[in-house]
Design a protein around this motif. Structure first.
Motif, PDB file in Angstrom:
ATOM      1  N   ARG A 190     -45.263  15.898 -17.540  1.00 54.00           N
ATOM      2  CA  ARG A 190     -45.607  16.839 -18.594  1.00 54.00           C
ATOM      3  C   ARG A 190     -46.646  16.217 -19.520  1.00 54.00           C
ATOM      4  O   ARG A 190     -46.716  15.003 -19.681  1.00 54.00           O
ATOM      5  CB  ARG A 190     -44.378  17.289 -19.372  1.00 54.00           C
ATOM      6  N   GLY A 191     -47.453  17.104 -20.127  1.00 56.44           N
ATOM      7  CA  GLY A 191     -48.466  16.672 -21.070  1.00 56.44           C
ATOM      8  C   GLY A 191     -48.090  17.016 -22.490  1.00 56.44           C
ATOM      9  O   GLY A 191     -46.966  17.445 -22.770  1.00 56.44           O
ATOM     10  N   ASN A 192     -49.048  16.872 -23.381  1.00 53.73           N
ATOM     11  CA  ASN A 192     -48.769  17.175 -24.787  1.00 53.73           C
ATOM     12  C   ASN A 192     -48.403  18.639 -25.003  1.00 53.73           C
ATOM     13  O   ASN A 192     -47.568  18.964 -25.851  1.00 53.73           O
ATOM     14  CB  ASN A 192     -49.964  16.799 -25.664  1.00 53.73           C
ATOM     15  N   HIS A 193     -48.979  19.548 -24.208  1.00 52.78           N
ATOM     16  CA  HIS A 193     -48.667  20.958 -24.407  1.00 52.78           C
ATOM     17  C   HIS A 193     -47.246  21.292 -23.960  1.00 52.78           C
ATOM     18  O   HIS A 193     -46.589  22.145 -24.579  1.00 52.78           O
ATOM     19  CB  HIS A 193     -49.696  21.840 -23.702  1.00 52.78           C
ATOM     20  N   GLU A 194     -46.744  20.649 -22.916  1.00 49.22           N
ATOM     21  CA  GLU A 194     -45.341  20.844 -22.562  1.00 49.22           C
ATOM     22  C   GLU A 194     -44.442  20.375 -23.705  1.00 49.22           C
ATOM     23  O   GLU A 194     -43.476  21.050 -24.077  1.00 49.22           O
ATOM     24  CB  GLU A 194     -44.993  20.101 -21.271  1.00 49.22           C
ATOM     25  N   ARG A 195     -44.742  19.221 -24.249  1.00 50.45           N
ATOM     26  CA  ARG A 195     -43.956  18.709 -25.385  1.00 50.45           C
ATOM     27  C   ARG A 195     -43.995  19.690 -26.552  1.00 50.45           C
ATOM     28  O   ARG A 195     -42.971  19.947 -27.197  1.00 50.45           O
ATOM     29  CB  ARG A 195     -44.507  17.339 -25.810  1.00 50.45           C
ATOM     30  N   GLN A 196     -45.159  20.246 -26.823  1.00 56.67           N
ATOM     31  CA  GLN A 196     -45.302  21.162 -27.949  1.00 56.67           C
ATOM     32  C   GLN A 196     -44.567  22.480 -27.699  1.00 56.67           C
ATOM     33  O   GLN A 196     -43.927  23.027 -28.607  1.00 56.67           O
ATOM     34  CB  GLN A 196     -46.795  21.397 -28.219  1.00 56.67           C
ATOM     35  N   VAL A 197     -44.642  22.994 -26.477  1.00 58.41           N
ATOM     36  CA  VAL A 197     -43.924  24.224 -26.142  1.00 58.41           C
ATOM     37  C   VAL A 197     -42.418  24.022 -26.259  1.00 58.41           C
ATOM     38  O   VAL A 197     -41.684  24.908 -26.704  1.00 58.41           O
ATOM     39  CB  VAL A 197     -44.308  24.706 -24.725  1.00 58.41           C
ATOM     40  N   LEU A 198     -41.956  22.845 -25.895  1.00 58.03           N
ATOM     41  CA  LEU A 198     -40.527  22.546 -25.930  1.00 58.03           C
ATOM     42  C   LEU A 198     -40.020  22.239 -27.342  1.00 58.03           C
ATOM     43  O   LEU A 198     -38.810  22.121 -27.543  1.00 58.03           O
ATOM     44  CB  LEU A 198     -40.214  21.360 -25.013  1.00 58.03           C
ATOM     45  N   SER A 199     -40.921  22.128 -28.305  1.00 63.04           N
ATOM     46  CA  SER A 199     -40.496  21.801 -29.667  1.00 63.04           C
ATOM     47  C   SER A 199     -39.639  22.899 -30.270  1.00 63.04           C
ATOM     48  O   SER A 199     -38.810  22.635 -31.154  1.00 63.04           O
ATOM     49  CB  SER A 199     -41.716  21.559 -30.556  1.00 63.04           C
ATOM     50  N   GLY A 200     -39.838  24.142 -29.814  1.00 71.50           N
ATOM     51  CA  GLY A 200     -38.987  25.244 -30.241  1.00 71.50           C
ATOM     52  C   GLY A 200     -39.411  25.938 -31.512  1.00 71.50           C
ATOM     53  O   GLY A 200     -38.921  27.027 -31.820  1.00 71.50           O
ATOM     54  N   ASP A 201     -40.305  25.361 -32.309  1.00 67.37           N
ATOM     55  CA  ASP A 201     -40.718  25.952 -33.567  1.00 67.37           C
ATOM     56  C   ASP A 201     -41.937  26.849 -33.332  1.00 67.37           C
ATOM     57  O   ASP A 201     -43.087  26.426 -33.483  1.00 67.37           O
ATOM     58  CB  ASP A 201     -41.039  24.858 -34.590  1.00 67.37           C
ATOM     59  N   VAL A 202     -41.682  28.098 -32.951  1.00 71.37           N
ATOM     60  CA  VAL A 202     -42.750  29.009 -32.569  1.00 71.37           C
ATOM     61  C   VAL A 202     -43.723  29.239 -33.720  1.00 71.37           C
ATOM     62  O   VAL A 202     -44.932  29.404 -33.506  1.00 71.37           O
ATOM     63  CB  VAL A 202     -42.152  30.348 -32.090  1.00 71.37           C
ATOM     64  N   SER A 203     -43.228  29.239 -34.951  1.00 71.81           N
ATOM     65  CA  SER A 203     -44.072  29.520 -36.107  1.00 71.81           C
ATOM     66  C   SER A 203     -45.168  28.479 -36.303  1.00 71.81           C
ATOM     67  O   SER A 203     -46.184  28.753 -36.943  1.00 71.81           O
ATOM     68  CB  SER A 203     -43.220  29.611 -37.375  1.00 71.81           C
ATOM     69  N   ARG A 204     -44.972  27.281 -35.756  1.00 66.03           N
ATOM     70  CA  ARG A 204     -45.945  26.209 -35.925  1.00 66.03           C
ATOM     71  C   ARG A 204     -46.774  25.960 -34.662  1.00 66.03           C
ATOM     72  O   ARG A 204     -47.617  25.072 -34.650  1.00 66.03           O
ATOM     73  CB  ARG A 204     -45.230  24.919 -36.335  1.00 66.03           C
ATOM     74  N   MET A 205     -46.556  26.756 -33.636  1.00 69.20           N
ATOM     75  CA  MET A 205     -47.274  26.562 -32.383  1.00 69.20           C
ATOM     76  C   MET A 205     -48.661  27.174 -32.445  1.00 69.20           C
ATOM     77  O   MET A 205     -48.903  28.163 -33.133  1.00 69.20           O
ATOM     78  CB  MET A 205     -46.502  27.192 -31.215  1.00 69.20           C
ATOM     79  N   SER A 206     -49.573  26.584 -31.670  1.00 67.08           N
ATOM     80  CA  SER A 206     -50.882  27.191 -31.465  1.00 67.08           C
ATOM     81  C   SER A 206     -50.710  28.477 -30.658  1.00 67.08           C
ATOM     82  O   SER A 206     -49.663  28.728 -30.053  1.00 67.08           O
ATOM     83  CB  SER A 206     -51.788  26.235 -30.702  1.00 67.08           C
ATOM     84  N   ALA A 207     -51.755  29.301 -30.631  1.00 63.58           N
ATOM     85  CA  ALA A 207     -51.700  30.546 -29.865  1.00 63.58           C
ATOM     86  C   ALA A 207     -51.422  30.280 -28.388  1.00 63.58           C
ATOM     87  O   ALA A 207     -50.657  31.013 -27.743  1.00 63.58           O
ATOM     88  CB  ALA A 207     -53.007  31.310 -30.033  1.00 63.58           C
ATOM     89  N   SER A 208     -52.008  29.218 -27.841  1.00 56.74           N
ATOM     90  CA  SER A 208     -51.810  28.904 -26.421  1.00 56.74           C
ATOM     91  C   SER A 208     -50.374  28.487 -26.129  1.00 56.74           C
ATOM     92  O   SER A 208     -49.766  28.928 -25.150  1.00 56.74           O
ATOM     93  CB  SER A 208     -52.770  27.789 -25.995  1.00 56.74           C
ATOM     94  N   ASP A 209     -49.815  27.628 -26.969  1.00 56.46           N
ATOM     95  CA  ASP A 209     -48.433  27.195 -26.768  1.00 56.46           C
ATOM     96  C   ASP A 209     -47.459  28.345 -26.992  1.00 56.46           C
ATOM     97  O   ASP A 209     -46.450  28.472 -26.278  1.00 56.46           O
ATOM     98  CB  ASP A 209     -48.096  26.034 -27.706  1.00 56.46           C
ATOM     99  N   ARG A 210     -47.738  29.184 -27.978  1.00 58.69           N
ATOM    100  CA  ARG A 210     -46.864  30.328 -28.251  1.00 58.69           C
ATOM    101  C   ARG A 210     -46.839  31.280 -27.057  1.00 58.69           C
ATOM    102  O   ARG A 210     -45.779  31.804 -26.690  1.00 58.69           O
ATOM    103  CB  ARG A 210     -47.342  31.054 -29.506  1.00 58.69           C
ATOM    104  N   TRP A 211     -47.999  31.496 -26.433  1.00 57.81           N
ATOM    105  CA  TRP A 211     -48.063  32.383 -25.268  1.00 57.81           C
ATOM    106  C   TRP A 211     -47.198  31.835 -24.132  1.00 57.81           C
ATOM    107  O   TRP A 211     -46.475  32.587 -23.477  1.00 57.81           O
ATOM    108  CB  TRP A 211     -49.512  32.544 -24.823  1.00 57.81           C
ATOM    109  N   ALA A 212     -47.258  30.535 -23.918  1.00 59.13           N
ATOM    110  CA  ALA A 212     -46.408  29.932 -22.885  1.00 59.13           C
ATOM    111  C   ALA A 212     -44.935  30.039 -23.258  1.00 59.13           C
ATOM    112  O   ALA A 212     -44.089  30.370 -22.412  1.00 59.13           O
ATOM    113  CB  ALA A 212     -46.794  28.473 -22.682  1.00 59.13           C
ATOM    114  N   HIS A 213     -44.616  29.781 -24.501  1.00 60.94           N
ATOM    115  CA  HIS A 213     -43.215  29.782 -24.951  1.00 60.94           C
ATOM    116  C   HIS A 213     -42.569  31.146 -24.762  1.00 60.94           C
ATOM    117  O   HIS A 213     -41.416  31.240 -24.321  1.00 60.94           O
ATOM    118  CB  HIS A 213     -43.140  29.354 -26.407  1.00 60.94           C
TER     119      HIS A 213
END
Length: 244
Positions: free
Chosen positions: A60-83
């Motif tokens: 996994r890369g940084n974006h997997e880590r960010q998607v798994l963080s669970g805090d949708v309100s703080r995610m970028s648009a790309s990570d939020r779309w994946a989440h």
């Protein structure tokens, strides 16, 4: 041994399929996936289904880590779309991916550098922008890692460097996105300058590892149209042109 290295797919299923077809044409003993798999503006869930079925060695890369963080309100648009697109099974598969992986004893898979998924291995970001890293900078980042071949991703740029002791660092470029901008640690742009999907083949020979970089055509205008329909004109432009 011949390794096909894929990285930074970013949910671009059409680009992934084109690369897989090209890998089949060139041949490979193993295909590896270096992370940043789903985040973007395209097809996270469908890409997950495809890769889960294939079972490639994957980190996994940084974006997997960010998607798994669970805090949708703080995610970028790309990570939020994946989440919001990935189902529970797909999220669990992603959660179980390692951050680094060693294969065949002599090959190490990392996303950024061995110790940090956000640090560029073969590039350096300064206040003036991004430039190729110096030999000394790359040597320092590699440290004493005991691997003849280190495969990295993250920057979306195809590049390689041989260290003084013979170790080879290879970034295969991005399968799914050929340009992006970032502000960490300073504002900069990463641009390949064409929309082709990219990967690398690395072959073990009697004299060491040899690398071949590949670029592949796919229906990038169709992918750009999907990104635009999902409210991402920035992605649409990058997909069509390879520039921000």
């Amino acid at each position: 041994m011949k390794i096909a290295a894929l990285s930074d797919i970013h949910g671009n299923l059409a680009a992934l399929e084109a690369v897989l077809k090209d890998v089949q044409r060139h041949g490979a003993d193993v295909i590896v996936n270096l992370g940043d798999i789903f985040s973007g503006a395209l097809y996270p869930s469908q890409t997950a289904d495809r890769l889960m079925a294939l079972g490639f060695p994957t980190i996994r890369g940084n974006h997997e880590r960010q998607v798994l963080s669970g805090d949708v309100s703080r995610m970028s648009a790309s990570d939020r779309w994946a989440h919001i697109s990935l189902n529970a099974q797909q999220m669990e598969w992603m959660r179980n991916l390692p951050t680094t992986l060693r294969i065949e004893n002599d090959v190490l898979l990392v996303h950024g550098t061995p110790g940090d998924d956000l640090t560029y291995f073969l590039e350096t970001v300064e206040e003036s922008g991004c430039r190729p890293a110096t030999q000394n900078e790359v040597e320092e980042r590699a440290g004493d890692i005991d691997a003849g071949l280190i495969l990295c991703g993250h920057t979306h740029l195809q590049r390689s460097m041989k260290l003084m002791d013979g170790r080879l660092i290879v970034n295969p470029g991005s399968v799914g996105l050929q340009a992006y901008s970032d502000d960490h640690p300073f504002p900069h742009r990463m641009e390949m300058g064409s929309p082709h999907a990219r990967y690398a083949c690395i072959t073990k020979t009697s004299s060491g590892w040899d690398v071949e970089f590949h670029f592949v055509e796919y229906a990038w205008d169709d992918a750009a149209a999907i990104a635009l329909s999902n409210g991402r004109p920035d992605w649409a432009n990058a997909l069509r042109s390879g520039f921000c």
